[in-house]
Design a protein around this motif. Structure first.
Motif, PDB file in Angstrom:
ATOM      1  N   HIS A  54     -14.342  -8.578  -3.125  1.00 51.20           N
ATOM      2  CA  HIS A  54     -13.937  -7.971  -1.660  1.00 51.20           C
ATOM      3  C   HIS A  54     -13.814  -6.576  -1.848  1.00 51.20           C
ATOM      4  CE1 HIS A  54     -13.398 -11.926   0.608  1.00 51.20           C
ATOM      5  NE2 HIS A  54     -13.350 -12.273  -0.259  1.00 51.20           N
ATOM      6  N   TRP A  55     -13.451  -5.991  -3.109  1.00 55.28           N
ATOM      7  CA  TRP A  55     -13.289  -4.773  -3.052  1.00 55.28           C
ATOM      8  C   TRP A  55     -14.695  -3.665  -2.570  1.00 55.28           C
ATOM      9  CZ3 TRP A  55     -16.637  -1.880  -6.200  1.00 55.28           C
ATOM     10  CH2 TRP A  55     -17.034  -2.540  -7.105  1.00 55.28           C
ATOM     11  N   SER A  56     -14.720  -2.657  -2.008  1.00 58.89           N
ATOM     12  CA  SER A  56     -15.586  -1.994  -1.465  1.00 58.89           C
ATOM     13  C   SER A  56     -15.327  -0.350  -1.668  1.00 58.89           C
ATOM     14  CB  SER A  56     -16.205  -2.376   0.025  1.00 58.89           C
ATOM     15  OG  SER A  56     -14.773  -1.899   0.734  1.00 58.89           O
ATOM     16  N   VAL A  57     -16.571   0.398  -1.691  1.00 57.26           N
ATOM     17  CA  VAL A  57     -16.273   1.644  -1.578  1.00 57.26           C
ATOM     18  C   VAL A  57     -16.720   2.290  -0.465  1.00 57.26           C
ATOM     19  CG1 VAL A  57     -16.781   4.004  -2.768  1.00 57.26           C
ATOM     20  CG2 VAL A  57     -16.274   2.042  -4.147  1.00 57.26           C
ATOM     21  N   THR A  58     -15.945   3.037   0.622  1.00 53.97           N
ATOM     22  CA  THR A  58     -16.441   3.539   1.466  1.00 53.97           C
ATOM     23  C   THR A  58     -15.989   4.954   1.902  1.00 53.97           C
ATOM     24  OG1 THR A  58     -15.763   1.438   2.721  1.00 53.97           O
ATOM     25  CG2 THR A  58     -16.477   2.820   4.117  1.00 53.97           C
ATOM     26  N   ASP A  59     -16.728   5.926   2.189  1.00 52.30           N
ATOM     27  CA  ASP A  59     -16.313   7.210   2.588  1.00 52.30           C
ATOM     28  C   ASP A  59     -15.687   7.880   1.335  1.00 52.30           C
ATOM     29  OD1 ASP A  59     -16.518   9.162   4.015  1.00 52.30           O
ATOM     30  OD2 ASP A  59     -14.402   8.936   5.121  1.00 52.30           O
ATOM     31  N   GLY A  60     -16.025   7.486   0.058  1.00 47.61           N
ATOM     32  CA  GLY A  60     -15.376   8.094  -1.228  1.00 47.61           C
ATOM     33  C   GLY A  60     -14.177   7.338  -1.469  1.00 47.61           C
ATOM     34  N   TYR A  61     -13.645   6.218  -0.921  1.00 50.54           N
ATOM     35  CA  TYR A  61     -12.405   5.688  -1.317  1.00 50.54           C
ATOM     36  C   TYR A  61     -12.774   4.287  -1.634  1.00 50.54           C
ATOM     37  CZ  TYR A  61      -9.953   9.862   0.196  1.00 50.54           C
ATOM     38  OH  TYR A  61      -9.566  11.090   0.589  1.00 50.54           O
ATOM     39  N   LEU A  62     -11.762   3.793  -2.520  1.00 51.00           N
ATOM     40  CA  LEU A  62     -12.002   2.297  -2.994  1.00 51.00           C
ATOM     41  C   LEU A  62     -10.996   1.831  -2.133  1.00 51.00           C
ATOM     42  CD1 LEU A  62     -13.024   0.135  -5.058  1.00 51.00           C
ATOM     43  CD2 LEU A  62     -11.131   1.014  -6.649  1.00 51.00           C
ATOM     44  N   GLN A  63     -11.320   0.412  -1.604  1.00 51.19           N
ATOM     45  CA  GLN A  63     -10.513  -0.322  -0.791  1.00 51.19           C
ATOM     46  C   GLN A  63     -10.273  -1.877  -1.575  1.00 51.19           C
ATOM     47  OE1 GLN A  63      -8.621   0.701   1.466  1.00 51.19           O
ATOM     48  NE2 GLN A  63      -9.819   2.496   2.147  1.00 51.19           N
ATOM     49  N   PRO A  64      -9.331  -2.262  -1.849  1.00 49.26           N
ATOM     50  CA  PRO A  64      -9.360  -3.535  -2.517  1.00 49.26           C
ATOM     51  C   PRO A  64      -9.525  -4.651  -1.691  1.00 49.26           C
ATOM     52  CG  PRO A  64      -7.040  -2.656  -2.086  1.00 49.26           C
ATOM     53  CD  PRO A  64      -8.009  -1.700  -1.459  1.00 49.26           C
ATOM     54  N   GLY A  65      -9.411  -4.542  -0.370  1.00 51.49           N
ATOM     55  CA  GLY A  65      -9.626  -5.819   0.496  1.00 51.49           C
ATOM     56  C   GLY A  65      -8.437  -6.610   0.817  1.00 51.49           C
ATOM     57  N   ASP A  66      -8.343  -7.513   1.650  1.00 49.00           N
ATOM     58  CA  ASP A  66      -7.242  -8.246   1.903  1.00 49.00           C
ATOM     59  C   ASP A  66      -6.992  -9.774   1.423  1.00 49.00           C
ATOM     60  OD1 ASP A  66      -5.868  -6.298   3.428  1.00 49.00           O
ATOM     61  OD2 ASP A  66      -7.195  -6.445   5.149  1.00 49.00           O
ATOM     62  N   ALA A  67      -8.286 -10.125   0.598  1.00 51.04           N
ATOM     63  CA  ALA A  67      -8.232 -11.457   0.427  1.00 51.04           C
ATOM     64  C   ALA A  67      -7.200 -11.729  -0.698  1.00 51.04           C
ATOM     65  CB  ALA A  67      -9.624 -11.822  -0.628  1.00 51.04           C
ATOM     66  N   ALA A 112     -23.830  10.732   0.368  1.00 50.98           N
ATOM     67  CA  ALA A 112     -23.405   9.197   0.404  1.00 50.98           C
ATOM     68  C   ALA A 112     -21.937   8.990   0.573  1.00 50.98           C
ATOM     69  CB  ALA A 112     -24.054   8.373  -0.716  1.00 50.98           C
ATOM     70  N   GLY A 113     -21.491   9.926   0.531  1.00 53.79           N
ATOM     71  CA  GLY A 113     -19.755   9.824   1.021  1.00 53.79           C
ATOM     72  C   GLY A 113     -18.906  10.294  -0.111  1.00 53.79           C
ATOM     73  N   TYR A 114     -19.473  10.411  -1.361  1.00 56.13           N
ATOM     74  CA  TYR A 114     -18.318  10.728  -2.521  1.00 56.13           C
ATOM     75  C   TYR A 114     -17.742  12.118  -2.441  1.00 56.13           C
ATOM     76  CZ  TYR A 114     -19.681   6.487  -4.668  1.00 56.13           C
ATOM     77  OH  TYR A 114     -20.132   5.188  -5.130  1.00 56.13           O
ATOM     78  N   ARG A 115     -16.432  12.256  -2.504  1.00 57.00           N
ATOM     79  CA  ARG A 115     -15.701  13.344  -2.687  1.00 57.00           C
ATOM     80  C   ARG A 115     -15.430  13.844  -4.008  1.00 57.00           C
ATOM     81  NH1 ARG A 115     -12.787  12.954   2.562  1.00 57.00           N
ATOM     82  NH2 ARG A 115     -13.778  11.368   3.734  1.00 57.00           N
ATOM     83  N   ALA A 116     -15.895  13.290  -4.783  1.00 60.34           N
ATOM     84  CA  ALA A 116     -15.718  13.448  -6.122  1.00 60.34           C
ATOM     85  C   ALA A 116     -16.768  12.898  -7.181  1.00 60.34           C
ATOM     86  CB  ALA A 116     -14.200  12.920  -6.925  1.00 60.34           C
ATOM     87  N   VAL A 117     -17.332  14.131  -7.854  1.00 59.62           N
ATOM     88  CA  VAL A 117     -18.445  13.602  -8.864  1.00 59.62           C
ATOM     89  C   VAL A 117     -18.228  14.215 -10.161  1.00 59.62           C
ATOM     90  CG1 VAL A 117     -21.146  13.967  -9.119  1.00 59.62           C
ATOM     91  CG2 VAL A 117     -20.087  13.944  -6.601  1.00 59.62           C
ATOM     92  N   ARG A 118     -18.397  13.165 -10.975  1.00 58.01           N
ATOM     93  CA  ARG A 118     -18.542  13.825 -12.483  1.00 58.01           C
ATOM     94  C   ARG A 118     -19.960  14.054 -12.649  1.00 58.01           C
ATOM     95  NH1 ARG A 118     -18.584   9.508 -17.771  1.00 58.01           N
ATOM     96  NH2 ARG A 118     -20.743   9.606 -17.053  1.00 58.01           N
ATOM     97  N   ARG A 167       0.779  -1.247  -0.132  1.00 61.38           N
ATOM     98  CA  ARG A 167      -0.052   0.029   0.013  1.00 61.38           C
ATOM     99  C   ARG A 167       0.910   1.234  -0.019  1.00 61.38           C
ATOM    100  NH1 ARG A 167      -5.376   0.474   1.881  1.00 61.38           N
ATOM    101  NH2 ARG A 167      -6.295  -1.679   2.174  1.00 61.38           N
ATOM    102  N   CYS A 168       0.360   2.417  -0.730  1.00 57.10           N
ATOM    103  CA  CYS A 168       1.060   3.429  -0.825  1.00 57.10           C
ATOM    104  C   CYS A 168       0.141   4.444  -0.567  1.00 57.10           C
ATOM    105  CB  CYS A 168       1.979   3.922  -1.726  1.00 57.10           C
ATOM    106  SG  CYS A 168       1.121   4.109  -3.539  1.00 57.10           S
ATOM    107  N   ARG A 169      -1.139   4.311  -0.134  1.00 56.64           N
ATOM    108  CA  ARG A 169      -2.055   5.112   0.524  1.00 56.64           C
ATOM    109  C   ARG A 169      -3.228   4.597   1.201  1.00 56.64           C
ATOM    110  NH1 ARG A 169      -2.034   5.545  -5.075  1.00 56.64           N
ATOM    111  NH2 ARG A 169      -1.350   7.618  -5.021  1.00 56.64           N
ATOM    112  N   ASP A 170      -3.967   5.445   2.085  1.00 51.02           N
ATOM    113  CA  ASP A 170      -5.070   4.786   2.865  1.00 51.02           C
ATOM    114  C   ASP A 170      -6.303   4.351   1.902  1.00 51.02           C
ATOM    115  OD1 ASP A 170      -3.427   5.436   4.726  1.00 51.02           O
ATOM    116  OD2 ASP A 170      -4.443   7.215   5.094  1.00 51.02           O
ATOM    117  N   GLY A 171      -6.620   5.098   0.878  1.00 48.19           N
ATOM    118  CA  GLY A 171      -7.688   4.518   0.051  1.00 48.19           C
ATOM    119  C   GLY A 171      -7.418   5.214  -1.504  1.00 48.19           C
ATOM    120  N   LEU A 172      -8.182   4.757  -2.405  1.00 51.78           N
ATOM    121  CA  LEU A 172      -8.118   5.126  -3.608  1.00 51.78           C
ATOM    122  C   LEU A 172      -9.228   6.064  -3.861  1.00 51.78           C
ATOM    123  CD1 LEU A 172      -6.783   5.473  -6.520  1.00 51.78           C
ATOM    124  CD2 LEU A 172      -7.738   3.385  -7.076  1.00 51.78           C
ATOM    125  N   LEU A 173      -9.170   7.354  -4.099  1.00 48.55           N
ATOM    126  CA  LEU A 173     -10.197   8.159  -4.221  1.00 48.55           C
ATOM    127  C   LEU A 173     -11.128   7.779  -5.332  1.00 48.55           C
ATOM    128  CD1 LEU A 173     -11.569  11.167  -3.438  1.00 48.55           C
ATOM    129  CD2 LEU A 173     -10.043  12.045  -5.224  1.00 48.55           C
TER     130      LEU A 173
END
Ligand code: GCO
Ligand code: MG
Length: 401
Positions: free
Chosen positions: A353-366, A141-147, A112-118
């Motif tokens: 296992h990936w999920s989007v929380t608080d506007g960030y994508l997380q790959p999970g640990d599987a 809903a938590g998104y910080r970036a919107v198209r 990892r080089c960041r906490d979450g991917l925007l």
């Protein structure tokens, strides 16, 4: 660990997805996305007729070697069909390697080089009010970036906006042609962003996709008028087959520029990156040769201050989202990820296992990519022929979708 079997699975949970499943002699398997919207069966047949026979019996752990073999042995290098096929093999092999080693792919890419991917999501209204309402809903809903996309007054249908009957924006339907006016669009978009900025304030990142429809001078005009609204990026302002179009555009606006969802190799990015004509490359794991090749594009772009913001529309499967999540969490210049919508049936078909929380994508640990395909369900969802639309200009000539 040898590759024992590989099969192509085409399924349509509302739209078509092409998935490659590679099985090793030890029983570990991996999956990769090979979906090329509107031309799905070309990739499926390239895989099953030409690629799969080359895979059987090969060492599954040698990802780079297999990549080079598939790329070079074709002789006819590059192109979306070939590179989507190679991408599927590449993703599946990264998945297998992670499972074999008991670790997520992001760990194999350097950790990892960041906490979450925007991530950014899509607000797409048929009126300015409706669009603003959607932006508010996404931010809530938590998104910080919107198209932000909105129907241009006077047009019936357009890219990125639901049709009048509420259905998607024309994708996945029998072939359709929509009217288009760049003049009307150019008049409208600055007023849209003035209203949206006014409604949401300075903080949320706002993006816009011009979907390859403008000339360099039109795009320069637009980019200049959008500067005050501080867009995160203006995407695909002009088609990039002729890369000098971006040179012209670059000299007319300081609005950040993104391009590249239709790119499939580093050669498509080369001059844009080397000359600093864009800020973001949008190549995706599925269309640009998988994680292996995308990483090379990112590494080439990094010293040129060019970042990566992968394409992630709903027609890229949750397998690609998994690959993008692992890539993005471990790649220093991955700046943002598009998060298009997948239907509930699509999520069921591809448990992940990936999920989007608080506007960030997380790959999970599987271990591996952390995504699977339900083959029984796939068997109940046969391919349905579908096309992307085109536009017609006011005088009846074909325009860009
Ligand atoms: C985006 C894209 C998509 C493409 C689609 C084509 O920015 O998300 O422009 O919506 O049109 O992926 O298949
Ligand atoms: Mg786009």
């Amino acid at each position: 660990m040898k590759i024992e079997d590989a099969r192509v699975i085409v399924a349509s949970p509302g739209r078509n997805y092409v998935t490659l499943k590679i099985v090793t002699d030890g029983g570990i398997y991996g999956i990769g996305d090979a979906t090329l919207n509107g031309r799905e069966l070309a990739v499926a047949s390239y895989l099953s007729e030409h690629v799969v026979p080359l895979l059987i019996g090969r060492e599954a752990m040698n990802i780079e070697d297999t990549w080079q073999l598939l790329y070079r042995s074709a002789y006819w290098r590059r192109g979306p069909v070939t590179m989507a096929a190679i991408a599927a093999v590449d993703m599946a092999l990264w998945d297998i390697k992670g499972k074999e080693l008991g670790t997520p792919v992001w760990n194999l890419l350097g950790g990892r080089c960041r906490d979450g991917l925007l991530v950014y999501s899509h607000a797409s209204g048929r009126s300015v009010d409706q669009t603003i309402e959607q932006v508010h809903t996404l931010i809530a809903a938590g998104y910080r970036a919107v198209r932000v996309q909105c129907l241009v007054p006077g047009l019936e249908a357009m890219y990125g906006v639901p049709r009048a009957d509420g259905a998607g924006d024309g994708k996945g339907l029998p072939f359709v042609e929509n009217d288009w006016s760049s003049q009307a669009y150019l008049r409208f978009v600055p007023t849209l962003f003035a209203a949206v900025r006014d409604a949401v304030g300075p903080k949320p990142a706002l993006l816009h996709d011009a979907h390859h429809r403008l000339t360099p001078t039109q795009a320069g005009w637009l980019g200049k008028r959008l500067e005050d609204f501080q867009l995160f990026w203006l995407e695909d302002a002009v088609p990039a087959e002729w890369q000098d179009g971006y040179k012209i555009l670059r000299h007319h606006t300081t609005t950040p520029l993104a391009v590249g969802e239709v790119f499939n190799t580093i050669f498509d990015c080369d001059r844009l990156v080397r000359n600093g004509w864009v800020d973001y490359i949008r190549a995706a794991p599925v269309h640009a040769g998988g994680i292996t090749h995308l990483r090379k594009i990112a590494d080439y772009a990094a010293p040129h201050h060019v970042k990566i913001g992968c394409h992630g529309a709903g027609d890229l499967s949750p397998v690609t989202m998994a690959a993008a999540a692992h890539f993005g969490i471990a790649t220093y210049n991955a700046a943002i990820q598009e998060h298009g919508e997948h239907s509930a049936a699509t999520h069921r078909l591809f448990p992940h296992h990936w999920s989007v929380t608080d506007g960030y994508l997380q790959p999970g640990d599987a271990p591996g990519l952390g995504v699977d395909i339900d083959e029984d369900l796939a068997g109940q969802l046969p391919y349905e022929r579908a096309y992307l639309p085109v536009t017609r200009l006011e005088d009846g000539t074909v325009g860009d979708w």
